[in-house]
Design a protein around this motif. Structure first.
Motif, PDB file in Angstrom:
ATOM      1  N   MET A 257      -6.963  -2.258   8.877  1.00 53.33           N
ATOM      2  CA  MET A 257      -5.561  -2.468   9.226  1.00 53.33           C
ATOM      3  C   MET A 257      -5.136  -3.864   8.801  1.00 53.33           C
ATOM      4  O   MET A 257      -5.957  -4.778   8.662  1.00 53.33           O
ATOM      5  N   SER A 258      -3.851  -4.017   8.571  1.00 53.15           N
ATOM      6  CA  SER A 258      -3.314  -5.321   8.196  1.00 53.15           C
ATOM      7  C   SER A 258      -1.872  -5.426   8.646  1.00 53.15           C
ATOM      8  O   SER A 258      -1.135  -4.425   8.662  1.00 53.15           O
ATOM      9  N   GLY A 259      -1.460  -6.634   9.012  1.00 53.00           N
ATOM     10  CA  GLY A 259      -0.063  -6.904   9.281  1.00 53.00           C
ATOM     11  C   GLY A 259       0.690  -7.124   7.979  1.00 53.00           C
ATOM     12  O   GLY A 259       0.156  -6.943   6.889  1.00 53.00           O
TER      13      GLY A 259
ATOM     14  N   ASP B 269       8.136  -8.373   4.343  1.00 50.74           N
ATOM     15  CA  ASP B 269       8.436  -7.512   5.485  1.00 50.74           C
ATOM     16  C   ASP B 269       8.063  -6.058   5.208  1.00 50.74           C
ATOM     17  O   ASP B 269       8.260  -5.545   4.101  1.00 50.74           O
ATOM     18  N   ASN B 270       7.524  -5.412   6.228  1.00 51.51           N
ATOM     19  CA  ASN B 270       7.240  -3.977   6.211  1.00 51.51           C
ATOM     20  C   ASN B 270       6.148  -3.608   5.204  1.00 51.51           C
ATOM     21  O   ASN B 270       6.228  -2.585   4.529  1.00 51.51           O
ATOM     22  N   THR B 271       5.112  -4.416   5.121  1.00 52.93           N
ATOM     23  CA  THR B 271       3.968  -4.085   4.254  1.00 52.93           C
ATOM     24  C   THR B 271       2.700  -3.843   5.071  1.00 52.93           C
ATOM     25  O   THR B 271       1.611  -3.817   4.506  1.00 52.93           O
ATOM     26  N   HIS B 272       2.804  -3.684   6.385  1.00 54.69           N
ATOM     27  CA  HIS B 272       1.613  -3.464   7.200  1.00 54.69           C
ATOM     28  C   HIS B 272       1.128  -2.026   7.066  1.00 54.69           C
ATOM     29  O   HIS B 272       1.876  -1.126   6.671  1.00 54.69           O
TER      30      HIS B 272
ATOM     31  N   ARG C 173       0.817  -1.212   0.000  1.00 55.63           N
ATOM     32  CA  ARG C 173       0.000   0.000   0.000  1.00 55.63           C
ATOM     33  C   ARG C 173       0.854   1.267   0.000  1.00 55.63           C
ATOM     34  O   ARG C 173       0.476   2.278  -0.588  1.00 55.63           O
ATOM     35  N   GLY C 174       1.952   1.268   0.728  1.00 60.81           N
ATOM     36  CA  GLY C 174       2.750   2.475   0.882  1.00 60.81           C
ATOM     37  C   GLY C 174       3.518   2.820  -0.376  1.00 60.81           C
ATOM     38  O   GLY C 174       3.457   2.137  -1.394  1.00 60.81           O
ATOM     39  N   GLY C 175       4.269   3.897  -0.306  1.00 64.24           N
ATOM     40  CA  GLY C 175       5.073   4.340  -1.436  1.00 64.24           C
ATOM     41  C   GLY C 175       5.616   5.721  -1.153  1.00 64.24           C
ATOM     42  O   GLY C 175       5.086   6.461  -0.326  1.00 64.24           O
ATOM     43  N   GLU C 176       6.697   6.081  -1.857  1.00 62.17           N
ATOM     44  CA  GLU C 176       7.343   7.352  -1.561  1.00 62.17           C
ATOM     45  C   GLU C 176       6.902   8.428  -2.528  1.00 62.17           C
ATOM     46  O   GLU C 176       6.788   8.192  -3.739  1.00 62.17           O
ATOM     47  N   TYR C 177       6.667   9.602  -2.016  1.00 69.76           N
ATOM     48  CA  TYR C 177       6.165  10.721  -2.802  1.00 69.76           C
ATOM     49  C   TYR C 177       7.114  11.016  -3.967  1.00 69.76           C
ATOM     50  O   TYR C 177       8.323  11.152  -3.804  1.00 69.76           O
ATOM     51  N   GLY C 178       6.535  11.149  -5.161  1.00 69.99           N
ATOM     52  CA  GLY C 178       7.302  11.530  -6.338  1.00 69.99           C
ATOM     53  C   GLY C 178       7.896  10.393  -7.126  1.00 69.99           C
ATOM     54  O   GLY C 178       8.426  10.604  -8.213  1.00 69.99           O
ATOM     55  N   PHE C 179       7.838   9.162  -6.611  1.00 70.41           N
ATOM     56  CA  PHE C 179       8.408   8.010  -7.309  1.00 70.41           C
ATOM     57  C   PHE C 179       7.284   7.199  -7.961  1.00 70.41           C
ATOM     58  O   PHE C 179       6.470   6.584  -7.274  1.00 70.41           O
ATOM     59  N   GLU C 180       7.252   7.177  -9.288  1.00 63.32           N
ATOM     60  CA  GLU C 180       6.208   6.446  -9.990  1.00 63.32           C
ATOM     61  C   GLU C 180       6.289   4.945  -9.743  1.00 63.32           C
ATOM     62  O   GLU C 180       5.275   4.269  -9.594  1.00 63.32           O
ATOM     63  N   SER C 181       7.509   4.408  -9.734  1.00 65.99           N
ATOM     64  CA  SER C 181       7.688   2.957  -9.732  1.00 65.99           C
ATOM     65  C   SER C 181       7.178   2.292  -8.465  1.00 65.99           C
ATOM     66  O   SER C 181       6.820   1.113  -8.484  1.00 65.99           O
ATOM     67  N   PHE C 182       7.150   3.022  -7.357  1.00 68.91           N
ATOM     68  CA  PHE C 182       6.830   2.411  -6.072  1.00 68.91           C
ATOM     69  C   PHE C 182       5.505   2.906  -5.511  1.00 68.91           C
ATOM     70  O   PHE C 182       5.343   3.033  -4.294  1.00 68.91           O
ATOM     71  N   ASN C 183       4.560   3.166  -6.393  1.00 67.46           N
ATOM     72  CA  ASN C 183       3.217   3.541  -5.983  1.00 67.46           C
ATOM     73  C   ASN C 183       2.205   2.838  -6.880  1.00 67.46           C
ATOM     74  O   ASN C 183       2.520   2.439  -8.006  1.00 67.46           O
ATOM     75  N   THR C 184       1.003   2.678  -6.378  1.00 69.70           N
ATOM     76  CA  THR C 184      -0.057   2.036  -7.159  1.00 69.70           C
ATOM     77  C   THR C 184      -0.456   2.930  -8.324  1.00 69.70           C
ATOM     78  O   THR C 184      -0.618   4.141  -8.175  1.00 69.70           O
ATOM     79  N   GLU C 185      -0.613   2.305  -9.471  1.00 70.83           N
ATOM     80  CA  GLU C 185      -1.010   3.018 -10.676  1.00 70.83           C
ATOM     81  C   GLU C 185      -2.229   2.332 -11.271  1.00 70.83           C
ATOM     82  O   GLU C 185      -2.289   1.106 -11.321  1.00 70.83           O
TER      83      GLU C 185
ATOM     84  N   GLU D 217      -3.879   7.556   6.334  1.00 72.10           N
ATOM     85  CA  GLU D 217      -3.299   6.217   6.203  1.00 72.10           C
ATOM     86  C   GLU D 217      -1.831   6.259   6.596  1.00 72.10           C
ATOM     87  O   GLU D 217      -1.101   7.187   6.226  1.00 72.10           O
ATOM     88  N   THR D 218      -1.415   5.273   7.347  1.00 70.92           N
ATOM     89  CA  THR D 218      -0.001   5.038   7.624  1.00 70.92           C
ATOM     90  C   THR D 218       0.345   3.690   7.014  1.00 70.92           C
ATOM     91  O   THR D 218      -0.168   2.650   7.449  1.00 70.92           O
ATOM     92  N   ALA D 219       1.160   3.719   5.981  1.00 72.15           N
ATOM     93  CA  ALA D 219       1.468   2.496   5.229  1.00 72.15           C
ATOM     94  C   ALA D 219       2.981   2.344   5.112  1.00 72.15           C
ATOM     95  O   ALA D 219       3.685   3.270   4.693  1.00 72.15           O
ATOM     96  N   HIS D 220       3.456   1.181   5.474  1.00 69.04           N
ATOM     97  CA  HIS D 220       4.886   0.886   5.380  1.00 69.04           C
ATOM     98  C   HIS D 220       5.208   0.299   4.008  1.00 69.04           C
ATOM     99  O   HIS D 220       4.358  -0.321   3.377  1.00 69.04           O
ATOM    100  N   TYR D 221       6.445   0.511   3.590  1.00 71.39           N
ATOM    101  CA  TYR D 221       6.825  -0.007   2.270  1.00 71.39           C
ATOM    102  C   TYR D 221       8.261  -0.533   2.287  1.00 71.39           C
ATOM    103  O   TYR D 221       9.158   0.076   2.864  1.00 71.39           O
ATOM    104  N   PRO D 222       8.494  -1.671   1.624  1.00 73.83           N
ATOM    105  CA  PRO D 222       9.818  -2.292   1.613  1.00 73.83           C
ATOM    106  C   PRO D 222      10.631  -1.968   0.358  1.00 73.83           C
ATOM    107  O   PRO D 222      11.734  -2.478   0.209  1.00 73.83           O
ATOM    108  N   ILE D 223      10.111  -1.184  -0.541  1.00 78.04           N
ATOM    109  CA  ILE D 223      10.654  -0.855  -1.869  1.00 78.04           C
ATOM    110  C   ILE D 223      10.538  -2.064  -2.796  1.00 78.04           C
ATOM    111  O   ILE D 223       9.777  -2.038  -3.759  1.00 78.04           O
TER     112      ILE D 223
END
Length: 750
Positions: free
Chosen positions: A248-250, A266-269, A120-132, A298-304
């Motif tokens: 919420m999800s683990g 790892d780190n997708t909760h 679910r998570g992703g870093e602002y400004g990066f197309e590759s690591f966000n839902t499209e 939303e607080t979403a973690h991301y592993p890249i």
């Protein structure tokens, strides 16, 4: 160039002729079957196909679970569009399929592709690591919530302003209807809706007070709870709707394509919350007022990326690349080294995450309606979203044997940045029906602002946008509708991080046509100019020798639909987007930090959609669809990146080329079930773990009583190892989708 455009036009014409032949062939078949009319009427009566309650009595409509197809083409639902491939997701569809998000509902629509990095998570400004999400392979999509656009012209969450963060949309409990228009749809949507329009309508309240409590739980500690209350005053003219939810999800799990084992991602909760409130007042048939507000956080973690378990030995031994003995850091570590993506395990272990907070409000006053439903209105809106990102890229190139010496410092001093997007806008529209002409014109103004804070400093920018639009929906007889349109778009000038961007304006045209061969057969076409100016964000990322140009091009669509019998219907849609200039965006690491680049490119996209539906009788139906997309992106001047890589490998979106979907649906009395089988094929194995993927999903719903509903959802029942996106830099399997999971829930209404 001229010859290629002529070839494109000939290709479009050929497809148009084919579609016409398709409709005429169906019409001929209808004449041949004229003697069986009475049997057909009896068969239709025996079927007792449930009708969509939103349709007027007497409309010949089928509710196909996720898609509503009306065979009555004279019954215009969207008064602004002319024919076209349009799907409607109703509240009834959402509840029967137990959708948790808008994304869940959209991904059932043929031609809509949801491409995620597996989290679910992703870093602002990066197309590759966000839902499209794309429509017919096109990412330039206008997303509306009660008529308010939710994108931002000053900056962009995922690099492209047409890409909207799904976490900023209303919760699914507050959604009454989602309309998906494939192709530009109408001039009123602007000159940048090349892919289509997603129009979300929120709930308006009910005549009688109703409260619904929905609780569900499932795999990986996935829990969801929602409360909705709707009602009205004694006269029924003042209605209100309130909804709130928490999900919420683990950490999820996925099937690793190369080891054949199930691995924890790892780190997708994550945890998300939604709150919505709306009140509407109908003064009379021509005048109404709507006030809406919704909050999402939303607080979403991301592993890249996921690790490459085939090369974990070099990661743990610290032998991925040469090591500087003094600094204990890798030298020359790049994406060309096998197992490079394993270095992102540090981000996952340390807990990189993003926090998103959205507060959007709108006010709409309608002061007139035509007999088709086109509205004259004044619309005001205000959108606000704040992103807080935390990442741990500071230890990106530290070999694992030395990580202990860097760990505490990295944890204490993460990379943090805050990004704030704000948009304030107003629209005025007038709609009139004059004989055979349905005229719609208006002006839309919005001011978009962006402010960013990071250890490198503060940046801010703003941009204004003005749209003037006019379209005339002309009825040339009883069968043919032709709608020419004009849009003048003007974007203001400004600065972004010291880079000046000029104002830009353009007058664009559009033409839509629809022809009814008979009550059951229809063909349509469109030709639309596309215009999107260079943003300040892109301008700041350009190469010195590649000054960015505005994005311009054409979008063409042709299609046809046919209802063969009361049980059988089919549709075909073909589209071409030909961009004389497009902007490609990508990121590379220069050894010290990530650098983002924007380049001029040529882009050509073709897409085909086929859909067929058969009703077996009163309860069973089968829907099948096929979607094909072929896209090529090539840079015009930049042929080599500073690190020696080819930019074409980065700007091309590597997605499955073909998607086959089959829905076997049972809907009768207390039971509803939808068994969905999806095949992704045509995958390039340089970027995907397999050439095709097979998925099986199940939605099961039982009405246990007048007020009770019990449901079960099963996702990826085959536990397939698959991806919906490939990245050239990180190799196949870098962004795996979730494995088999279940959700069990109950809903109580009182």
């Amino acid at each position: 160039m001229h010859k290629r455009i002529q070839r494109d036009k000939k290709a479009v014409l050929a497809v148009a002729v084919s579609c016409m032949a398709f409709g005429i062939g169906g019409m001929t078949q209808a004449f041949a079957a004229q003697g069986a009319e009475e049997r057909a009427q009896k068969m239709e009566a025996d079927m007792e196909v449930p009708k969509d309650p939103a349709q007027a009595q007497g409309s010949d409509a089928y509710d196909l679970g996720s898609t509503v197809i009306s065979a009555d083409r004279h019954k215009i639902r969207n008064p602004y569009t002319t024919g076209g491939d349009v799907n409607v997701i109703t509240r009834r569809d959402i509840e029967k399929h137990n959708d948790s998000t808008v994304q869940d509902a959209l991904q059932r629509i043929p031609g809509v592709r949801i491409s995620t990095p597996g989290y679910r998570g992703g870093e602002y400004g990066f197309e590759s690591f966000n839902t499209e999400f794309t429509i017919n392979g096109e990412g330039s999509i206008v997303v509306l919530v009660d008529g308010s656009r939710v994108d931002n012209d000053a900056n962009a969450f995922a690099g492209n302003k047409s890409r909207v963060n799904l976490a900023t949309l209303p919760g699914i409990d507050d959604v009454e209807q989602i309309e998906v228009i494939k192709g530009s749809g109408a001039a009123i949507y602007g000159a940048d809706a090349a892919g289509g329009v997603i129009s979300i309508t929120t709930r308006r309240g009910t005549k009688e007070p109703r409260t619904a409590l929905n609780l569900s739980t499932g795999s990986w500690g996935h829990h969801r709870a929602s409360l909705t209350h709707t009602g009205a005053d004694a006269s029924g003219t003042l209605r209100y709707a309130l909804s709130m939810s928490r999900e919420m999800s683990g950490d999820t799990a996925y099937q690793d394509a190369y080891t054949g084992t199930s691995q924890r991602f790892d780190n997708t909760h994550y945890q998300s919350n939604n709150l919505s409130f709306g009140v509407s007042k109908d003064f009379d048939a021509q005048h109404s007022l709507l006030l809406r507000y919704y909050h999402a956080d939303e607080t979403a973690h991301y592993p890249i990326t996921a690790p490459d378990y085939r090369t974990m030995g070099s990661f743990y031994s610290g032998t991925m690349a040469p090591v500087n003995a003094a600094t204990h850091r890798y030298v020359g570590l790049s994406s060309r080294i096998p197992g490079y993506r394993n270095i992102f395990l540090y981000d996952a272990w340390l807990g990189s995450h993003d926090e998103t907070r959205t507060n959007n409000a709108s006010l709409r006053y309608v002061f007139g309606k035509t007999d088709e439903g086109a509205e004259s209105f004044v619309h005001l809106f205000r959108n606000y979203t704040r992103y807080n990102m935390t990442d741990y890229a500071g230890i990106w190139n530290v070999p694992y044997p030395y990580i202990g010496a860097f760990w505490d410092h990295a944890k204490a001093y993460p990379g943090q940045h805050e990004d704030i997007e704000q948009t304030t806008g107003a629209s005025v529209q007038l709609a009139r029906r004059i004989g055979r002409h349905s005229l719609t014109g208006g002006v839309h103004f919005r001011k978009s602002e962006y402010e960013g804070h990071s250890p490198d400093g503060t940046s801010d920018t703003s941009r204004t946008m003005l749209d003037l639009y006019l379209q005339d929906k002309m009825r040339l007889g009883d069968k043919f509708v032709l709608t020419p349109g004009l849009v003048y778009t003007h974007y203001g000038s400004g600065r972004y991080e010291g880079t000046h961007f000029a104002s830009a304006g353009k007058l664009t045209g559009s033409l839509y046509g629809s022809y009814d061969f008979d009550r059951n057969s229809n063909a349509y076409f469109s030709a639309v100019q596309i215009f999107k100016p260079v943003t300040g964000l892109d301008r700041s990322r350009q190469f010195a020798g590649d000054v960015l140009q505005d994005e311009t091009g054409w979008s063409y669509t042709v299609g046809a639909s046919r209802k063969f019998t009361p049980r059988d219907s089919a549709e075909i849609n073909y589209g071409v987007t030909d961009m004389d200039n497009a902007i490609g965006r990508y990121s590379i690491h220069d050894g010290m930090q990530w650098r983002r680049y924007s380049v001029n490119a040529k882009r050509r996209k073709q897409a085909l959609n086929l859909a067929y539906t058969h009703h077996f009788g009163k309860a069973w139906s089968l829907g099948t669809s096929y979607s094909w997309v072929h896209e090529t992106f090539s840079t015009k001047r930049v042929r080599r990146n500073p690190d020696g890589t080819n930019p074409d490998d980065f700007i091309n979106a590597y997605r499955p080329r073909n998607i086959y979907r089959t829905h076997l649906t049972y809907d009768r009395n207390r039971w509803f079930a939808d068994l969905s089988y999806t095949i992704y094929s045509g995958n390039d194995t340089r970027f995907f773990s397999d050439s095709h993927f097979d998925l099986l999903d199940l939605s099961l719903n039982y009405q246990a009583g007048k007020d009770w509903q019990i449901y079960l959802n099963g996702y990826n029942l085959l536990n397939t190892a698959y991806e919906t996106r490939g990245l050239a830099a990180y190799g196949p399997g870098a962004l795996p989708e979730a494995g088999r999971s279940f959700m069990l829930g109950a809903k109580y209404t009182f």
